[in-house]
Design an enzyme around this catalytic site. Structure first.
Site, PDB file in Angstrom:
ATOM      1  N   HIS A 100      39.019  38.881  42.389  1.00 48.03           N
ATOM      2  CA  HIS A 100      39.879  37.779  41.737  1.00 48.03           C
ATOM      3  C   HIS A 100      41.153  38.067  41.924  1.00 48.03           C
ATOM      4  CE1 HIS A 100      36.201  38.214  39.084  1.00 48.03           C
ATOM      5  NE2 HIS A 100      36.087  37.134  38.479  1.00 48.03           N
ATOM      6  N   ASP A 103      42.600  40.392  39.651  1.00 44.22           N
ATOM      7  CA  ASP A 103      42.246  42.056  39.711  1.00 44.22           C
ATOM      8  C   ASP A 103      43.239  42.793  40.522  1.00 44.22           C
ATOM      9  OD1 ASP A 103      39.861  41.221  38.680  1.00 44.22           O
ATOM     10  OD2 ASP A 103      39.024  40.923  40.635  1.00 44.22           O
TER      11      ASP A 103
END
EC number: 5.3.1.5
Length: 438
Positions: A100, A103
């Protein structure tokens, strides 16, 4: 800096090995049906669970011991995670990873600052990709963690949030393309409702479709050639999510003319939360030509939530790979371990042990499934079971020549109906034979 000093490069040592840092069933270079096993399975590491997971739960604080947590500045942590990630990929010899946007880089005070953070980390990842064998399987945007998405993203009641989500996906598509991502995933964790009393369902679904059409157009505009994927899940964190299961998503895609652009990323836990076996979701997606990729994990069936455990159930992995093989194998998709070590498995070495267990389970499952398909075990039985549709009145039905009048006439003149056993127990016994023998 070496982050995993206690772990050597993971090698295949065979089923008799007692080495916790060795593959027992996954031999990446083993040739099956003319292709290395690693190309059949296309394993990926999930950046979020592996490098950002802390072990927190509603009842307790973080437990994970991670060497990059010695830093305090969020960007320093992000940079250390990149270093650790590529060391992990190399030692595990895994071909892909998924991420993501949030992340890999921390959110800033505003969108410009956030995008600047992303730019710094993406440049760092690009440098590592030049020499690493690991590639990006897919990227995505986190449209569920920040409080702005409390009412959803594309389905939010607030148009300002819709606009912000669009800007975030725009950037996530750009960096996924920049990093050579082979797919891009949409998961609507907040796209749904808690109560219908305050929900304009029609507007929310229409807006979700508008959002996805915009994404399709922008992906074309920037030349992103990866596969767009939607990941179904019925609930959690939202009470009722619009991407409930494969059938719901397929109906949505068909209704809004999006079916030619999207395939599905099917997750094990999400299937069971929807009341389906994992194989059911894979089968439905496969027969409708929308199976794109898999998020591999396992659920504790005694718990009512998405436990995201590493998969070790050989029966499940076998039946999953059976569907993948029947599909003709993965194209751009793969097996992403959307799984996390248990809260009490907090040592860095546990990350390797868990991935090895999952990779071995799917490797073994693939080998069993390949034998089942090659031997035509279930195909032969199914063909025999449905043979009444190959001739006579069955052939009339399948060809479209039959109608209610002709079928009534046939039924009136054919009063005796004889059914045959479904032989479920026999087939399950045969499956066990294949599972327990080479």
């Amino acid at each position: 800096m070496e982050y995993f000093k206690n772990v050597p490069k993971v090698q295949y040592e065979g089923p008799k090995s007692n080495n916790p840092y060795a593959f027992k069933f996954y031999n990446p270079d083993e040739i099956i049906d003319g292709k290395p096993l690693k190309e059949h399975l296309r394993f990926a590491v999930a950046y979020w669970h592996t490098f950002t997971g802390t072990g927190t739960d509603p009842f307790g604080a973080s437990t994970m011991q991670r060497p990059w947590d010695r830093f305090s500045d969020p960007m320093d942590i992000a940079k250390a995670r990149v270093e650790a990630a590529f060391e992990f990929f190399e030692k595990l010899d895994v071909p892909f990873f998924c991420f993501h946007d949030r992340d890999i880089a921390p959110e800033g005070d505003n969108l410009r600052e956030t995008n600047k953070n992303l730019g710094t980390i993406v440049a760092m990842i690009k440098d590592y990709l030049k020499t690493s064998k690991a590639k990006v399987l897919w990227g995505t945007a986190n449209l569920f963690s920040h409080p702005r998405y409390v009412h959803g993203a594309a389905t939010s009641c607030n148009a300002d949030v819709f606009a912000y989500a669009a800007a975030q996906v725009k950037k996530a598509l750009e960096i996924t393309k920049e990093l050579g991502g082979q797919n891009y995933v949409f998961w609507g964790g907040r796209e749904g409702y808690e109560t219908l009393l305050n929900t304009d369902t029609e507007l929310e679904l229409d807006n979700l479709a508008r959002f996805l059409h915009m994404a399709v157009e922008y992906a074309k505009e920037i030349g992103f050639e990866g596969q767009l994927l939607i990941e179904p899940k019925p609930k959690e964190p939202t009470k009722h999510q619009y991407d409930f299961d494969a059938a719901h998503v397929y109906a949505f895609l068909k209704k809004y003319g999006l079916d030619k652009y999207f395939k599905l990323n099917i997750e094990v836990n999400h299937a069971t939360l929807a009341g389906h076996e994992f194989q059911h979701e894979l089968r439905y997606a496969r027969i409708n030509n929308i199976l794109g990729s898999i998020d591999a994990n396992m659920r504790d069936m005694l718990l009512g939530w998405d436990t995201d455990q590493f998969p070790t159930d050989i029966r499940m992995t076998t039946l999953a790979m059976y569907e993948v093989i029947k599909m003709g194998g993965f194209d751009k998709g793969g097996l992403n371990f959307d799984a996390k070590v248990r809260r009490a498995s907090f040592e860095p070495e546990d990350l390797f042990i868990a991935h090895i267990a999952g990779m071995d389970a799917f490797a073994k499952g693939f080998k069993v499934a390949y034998r089942l398909v090659k031997d035509g075990v279930f195909d032969k039985f199914i063909e025999e079971r449905y043979k009444s549709y190959k001739e006579g009145i069955g052939a009339e039905i399948v060809s479209g020549r039959a109608n209610f009048k002709t079928l009534e006439e046939y039924a009136l003149n054919n009063p005796k109906i004889e059914n045959k056993s479904g032989k479920q127990e026999l087939l399950e016994s045969i499956l066990n034979q294949y599972l327990f023998t080479e």
